[in-house]
Design an enzyme around this catalytic site. Structure first.
Site, mmCIF file in Angstrom:
data_model
loop_
_atom_site.group_PDB
_atom_site.id
_atom_site.type_symbol
_atom_site.label_atom_id
_atom_site.label_comp_id
_atom_site.label_asym_id
_atom_site.label_seq_id
_atom_site.Cartn_x
_atom_site.Cartn_y
_atom_site.Cartn_z
ATOM 1 N N ASN A 1 -6.414 -6.669 -1.828
ATOM 2 C CA ASN A 1 -7.603 -6.749 -0.961
ATOM 3 C C ASN A 1 -7.264 -6.731 0.520
ATOM 4 O O ASN A 1 -8.119 -7.030 1.358
ATOM 5 C CB ASN A 1 -8.428 -8.001 -1.295
ATOM 6 C CG ASN A 1 -8.792 -8.063 -2.758
ATOM 7 O OD1 ASN A 1 -9.340 -7.120 -3.303
ATOM 8 N ND2 ASN A 1 -8.466 -9.172 -3.410
ATOM 9 N N ASN B 1 -18.487 -7.783 9.930
ATOM 10 C CA ASN B 1 -17.473 -8.508 10.683
ATOM 11 C C ASN B 1 -17.910 -8.560 12.141
ATOM 12 O O ASN B 1 -17.966 -7.531 12.824
ATOM 13 C CB ASN B 1 -16.115 -7.828 10.558
ATOM 14 C CG ASN B 1 -15.515 -8.043 9.184
ATOM 15 O OD1 ASN B 1 -15.264 -9.168 8.773
ATOM 16 N ND2 ASN B 1 -15.317 -6.960 8.453
ATOM 17 N N GLU C 1 -19.548 -3.222 6.954
ATOM 18 C CA GLU C 1 -18.722 -2.690 5.881
ATOM 19 C C GLU C 1 -19.579 -2.365 4.657
ATOM 20 O O GLU C 1 -20.493 -3.110 4.304
ATOM 21 C CB GLU C 1 -17.626 -3.687 5.507
ATOM 22 C CG GLU C 1 -16.712 -4.022 6.691
ATOM 23 C CD GLU C 1 -15.437 -4.718 6.260
ATOM 24 O OE1 GLU C 1 -15.309 -5.064 5.070
ATOM 25 O OE2 GLU C 1 -14.558 -4.905 7.131
ATOM 26 N N GLU D 1 -19.426 -12.047 -6.491
ATOM 27 C CA GLU D 1 -20.268 -10.874 -6.613
ATOM 28 C C GLU D 1 -19.649 -9.896 -7.603
ATOM 29 O O GLU D 1 -18.464 -9.994 -7.935
ATOM 30 C CB GLU D 1 -20.457 -10.191 -5.259
ATOM 31 C CG GLU D 1 -19.190 -9.607 -4.678
ATOM 32 C CD GLU D 1 -19.394 -9.027 -3.287
ATOM 33 O OE1 GLU D 1 -20.442 -9.301 -2.687
ATOM 34 O OE2 GLU D 1 -18.500 -8.311 -2.820
ATOM 35 N N GLU E 1 -20.461 -6.569 3.938
ATOM 36 C CA GLU E 1 -20.441 -7.674 4.891
ATOM 37 C C GLU E 1 -20.431 -7.093 6.295
ATOM 38 O O GLU E 1 -20.197 -5.896 6.487
ATOM 39 C CB GLU E 1 -19.206 -8.560 4.683
ATOM 40 C CG GLU E 1 -17.880 -7.833 4.902
ATOM 41 C CD GLU E 1 -16.689 -8.654 4.480
ATOM 42 O OE1 GLU E 1 -16.846 -9.506 3.595
ATOM 43 O OE2 GLU E 1 -15.599 -8.444 5.033
ATOM 44 N N PHE F 1 6.172 -6.535 -2.818
ATOM 45 C CA PHE F 1 5.611 -6.759 -1.486
ATOM 46 C C PHE F 1 5.594 -8.238 -1.096
ATOM 47 O O PHE F 1 4.697 -8.685 -0.388
ATOM 48 C CB PHE F 1 4.199 -6.174 -1.382
ATOM 49 C CG PHE F 1 4.148 -4.686 -1.594
ATOM 50 C CD1 PHE F 1 4.358 -3.816 -0.543
ATOM 51 C CD2 PHE F 1 3.914 -4.159 -2.850
ATOM 52 C CE1 PHE F 1 4.323 -2.439 -0.736
ATOM 53 C CE2 PHE F 1 3.873 -2.790 -3.064
ATOM 54 C CZ PHE F 1 4.076 -1.928 -1.996
ATOM 55 N N LYS G 1 -20.281 -14.821 5.109
ATOM 56 C CA LYS G 1 -20.467 -13.817 4.059
ATOM 57 C C LYS G 1 -21.657 -14.127 3.158
ATOM 58 O O LYS G 1 -22.364 -13.214 2.718
ATOM 59 C CB LYS G 1 -19.186 -13.693 3.226
ATOM 60 C CG LYS G 1 -17.931 -13.376 4.038
ATOM 61 C CD LYS G 1 -18.076 -12.115 4.866
ATOM 62 C CE LYS G 1 -16.797 -11.768 5.611
ATOM 63 N NZ LYS G 1 -16.462 -12.655 6.713
#
Length: 670
Positions: free
Chosen positions: A235, A290, A275, A200, A288, A348, A116
């Site tokens: 996320n 992948n 992305e 960031e 980024e 969750f 990344k």
């Protein structure tokens, strides 16, 4: 073409790759840990090799064991799936040195884009729009705090080698940077063997939209449209769709061309995903790349008709890409729901255990609807604390977006999972959410719409009538069956009692049967609260998990589970207990005292099955509200437990390294 390939992964993605390999006539080799000895991917493959203990760091993340398995079985190539070793350039190089083909991009592309931090530097040099941030080495929490202050809050702390939400934190304050920095490093180390993180700027209310690309070794590279992945929690993507309801053709083309340019710059040779985050003005920023197959690739396959795994295999075998950009057509709409082993009613938190019942909806095409379910489990499978909590990826396709969403809603209602907690109720509720259905979403959607966590949808009057009618039909059939089995009632021995009461939660609803009913028919009239009679038709029988039928002409598929003196009903995000009783019984039921929950305010309970990472306080220590008490890891995610009020620690019952069950007492307070 290869004769035999090894899949260096587990679960649903291993099963997914095996399916395509079999279609291509390629033999497959599975690898498995102690925890996966009886897993479905092991059964599906032609051969299987044991590679070590349950912990991924001792099995799936050990390149030497994968190579040994290749040599032992004669596998010519390795498909890494996603996660684990899929983006480790050194693994790719080691395979090449052994004469084994890596079904994925070359090491150069993995290094340039898979990391990344390096990908950000590379994108900046290539003049690709990127999010402001700090890409250098972050020395410690104090350094992280200084950087965050310079960038401006909020900021995102992310694992350099990461993905899938692991090692990622959003920080809105100095304290959150300090806490999040260490947790991100710990998760990154545990999940990827690399604890580097970067920081960031976090763009508020962005959309997460990604472009699927495919490149070969002959200089060809194309894009396959976009996927909208904005419905996220912590996320971690929860629901994806293709295409995006937000993009126009001009923006789609611009994003696609930029993604291809980036891929060509590193000679990208495989399936990959670029992305972007997109703001409300359709400005997009490189996030980024992948360098692997994405979890959500099925929605792209459904709208393009292209098998991306097959293309990866063909490219790795040296074939030229047979698809041109002009051949890529986006047809219809696809939605993917990720089914996770987690309790939506307890924020969750992860859930583990055995799947005592697992009955997905039937796959295939029915009219204009297609259902696909990518999974790596079956009835009897064990959901382990050692790996990600994903059970399955349920996908629907339809000619347009709303029909795809409605098809997903129906498919979720028909998806039976017992033995563990799962997020199907939340997904079902989401499918009827107005903002989601209108496409007005961002990565903050779940946090904004469910700020206090998820609770079952409260039914309106019409929905209460449907639930009461279904509960009544179920109870009458249950009583009739018991009477017949016991011999207490001969068939057609007399008229059924016409008056009943259904208790839904704490509400009592009067129910009346149609006149003259002497047995339990396949179709009956039921009135709720003196409303118009609802014709209830179903061939449901006691013991079946899903009640399927019509109520007042409305198609209904409701999950039914027996509980004491009633049934648990779940339908389209609504869930509750229904008890059907005679009017006199209802009168007495109203007089029963309510149960009082035990007082646990002086206990810190483990909220999920997990491993104690650290205890951050000592006995007799005074702590303030919000301070960290302990950290518990479950399914590779660290969960920080904080004090809810000012208190004093009286006794600590757990220590780092302990494996705890849900509700185990970690510490006591005075």
């Amino acid at each position: 073409m290869f004769k035999k390939i090894l899949i260096a992964n587990r679960g649903e993605i291993a099963c997914r790759v095996i399916k395509t390999a079999k279609k291509m006539g390629i033999a497959t080799v599975a690898v498995y840990s102690d925890a996966d000895r009886d897993a479905i991917h092991v059964e599906m493959a032609n051969e299987a090799v044991h590679i070590g203990p349950a912990a991924a760091s001792q099995s799936y993340l050990v390149p030497e064991k994968i190579i040994e398995a290749c040599k032992a079985t004669g596998a010519e190539a390795v498909h890494p799936g996603y996660g684990f070793l899929s983006e480790r350039a050194s693994f790719c190089e080691t395979l090449e040195a052994e004469g084994i083909v890596f079904i994925g991009p070359k090491p150069k592309a993995i290094r340039a884009m898979g990391d990344k931090i390096e990908s950000k530097k590379f994108a900046n040099a290539a003049k690709v729009s990127t999010v402001p941030g700090f890409l250098g080495v972050i020395e410690d929490a104090a350094h992280a705090e200084k950087i965050a202050g310079e960038i401006g809050y909020p900021v995102m702390i992310k694992a350099s080698a990461g993905g899938g939400g692991k090692g990622m934190r959003i920080a809105w304050s100095k304290r959150e940077v300090r806490d999040g920095f260490q947790s991100s490093k710990n998760e990154a180390k545990s999940s990827f063997g690399d604890d580097r993180v970067f920081i960031e700027k976090f763009i508020v209310d962005p959309r997460h939209i990604e472009i699927q690309v495919l490149g070969d070794a002959h200089g060809n590279c194309i894009y396959f449209g976009e996927r909208e992945c904005s419905i996220q929690r912590r996320n971690q993507k929860v629901v994806e769709e293709a295409p995006s309801p937000f993009l126009d053709e001009k923006t789609r083309r611009a994003m696609g061309e930029q993604a291809v340019a980036l891929a060509k710059a590193v000679d990208y040779q495989s399936a990959g995903t670029v992305e972007f985050i997109v703001d409300a003005e359709k400005n997009f920023y490189f996030l980024e790349m992948n360098t692997r197959l994405q979890v959500e690739h099925p929605v792209t396959e459904l709208i393009t008709g292209i098998d991306l795994v097959e293309q990866m295999i063909r490219i790795a075998a040296g074939e030229k890409l047979a698809i041109r950009q002009s051949d890529v057509k986006l047809t219809g709409w696809a939605v993917e729901s990720r089914l996770y082993a987690e309790d939506p009613y307890r924020n969750f938190l992860p859930s583990i255990g055995r799947l005592t019942r697992y009955r997905p909806p039937e796959e295939g095409r029915s009219g204009d609807i297609v259902i696909r379910n990518d999974t790596g489990v079956t009835e009897g499978s064990e959901i382990s604390m050692h790996y990600d909590p994903m059970i399955a990826k349920l996908c629907t396709w339809a000619p347009d977006r709303l029909r795809a969403i409605d098809a997903m809603s129906e498919a979720l209602d028909n998806f039976v999972v017992d033995g563990i907690e799962h997020n199907i109720p939340f997904l079902a509720a989401l499918m009827r959410h107005p903002r989601w259905r209108e496409g007005r979403i961002s990565t903050a959607f779940i946090a904004e719409e469910y700020p206090d966590g998820f609770a079952p949808i409260v039914p309106d009057d019409d929905e209460k009538a449907v639930l009461a009618a279904v509960a009544t039909a179920v109870e009458l059939l249950r009583r009739d069956r018991l009477d017949r089995l016991s011999g207490r009632l001969a068939p057609h021995s007399g008229a059924l009692k016409p008056d009943w009461v259904v208790r839904l939660g704490n509400e009592y609803l009067n129910v009346a049967l149609g006149e003259g009913m002497v047995s339990i028919p396949l179709e009956m009239d039921i009135s709720v609260e003196e409303g118009a009679p609802l014709t209830v038709a179903s061939d449901w029988r006691p013991g079946e998990s899903v009640w399927r039928g019509t109520v007042g002409g409305r198609q209904v598929a409701a999950q039914i589970r027996p509980v004491e003196n009633g049934v648990r009903i779940a339908w389209k995000g609504m869930a509750g207990t229904a008890r059907v009783m005679r009017p006199r019984t209802a009168e007495l039921d109203r007089l029963m005292p309510a149960k009082i929950a035990p007082d646990t305010s002086k206990l810190l309970l483990c909220p999920m099955p997990g491993l104690v990472v650290s205890i951050l306080v000592a006995e007799a220590q005074e702590v303030k509200a919000g301070e960290m008490l302990a950290v518990v890891e479950a399914m590779k995610m660290e969960n920080v437990l904080r004090a809810e009020r000012d208190l004093t620690v009286a006794k600590i019952n757990a220590r780092p390294g302990d494996s705890l069950a849900v509700d185990a007492v970690i510490m006591e307070f005075s």
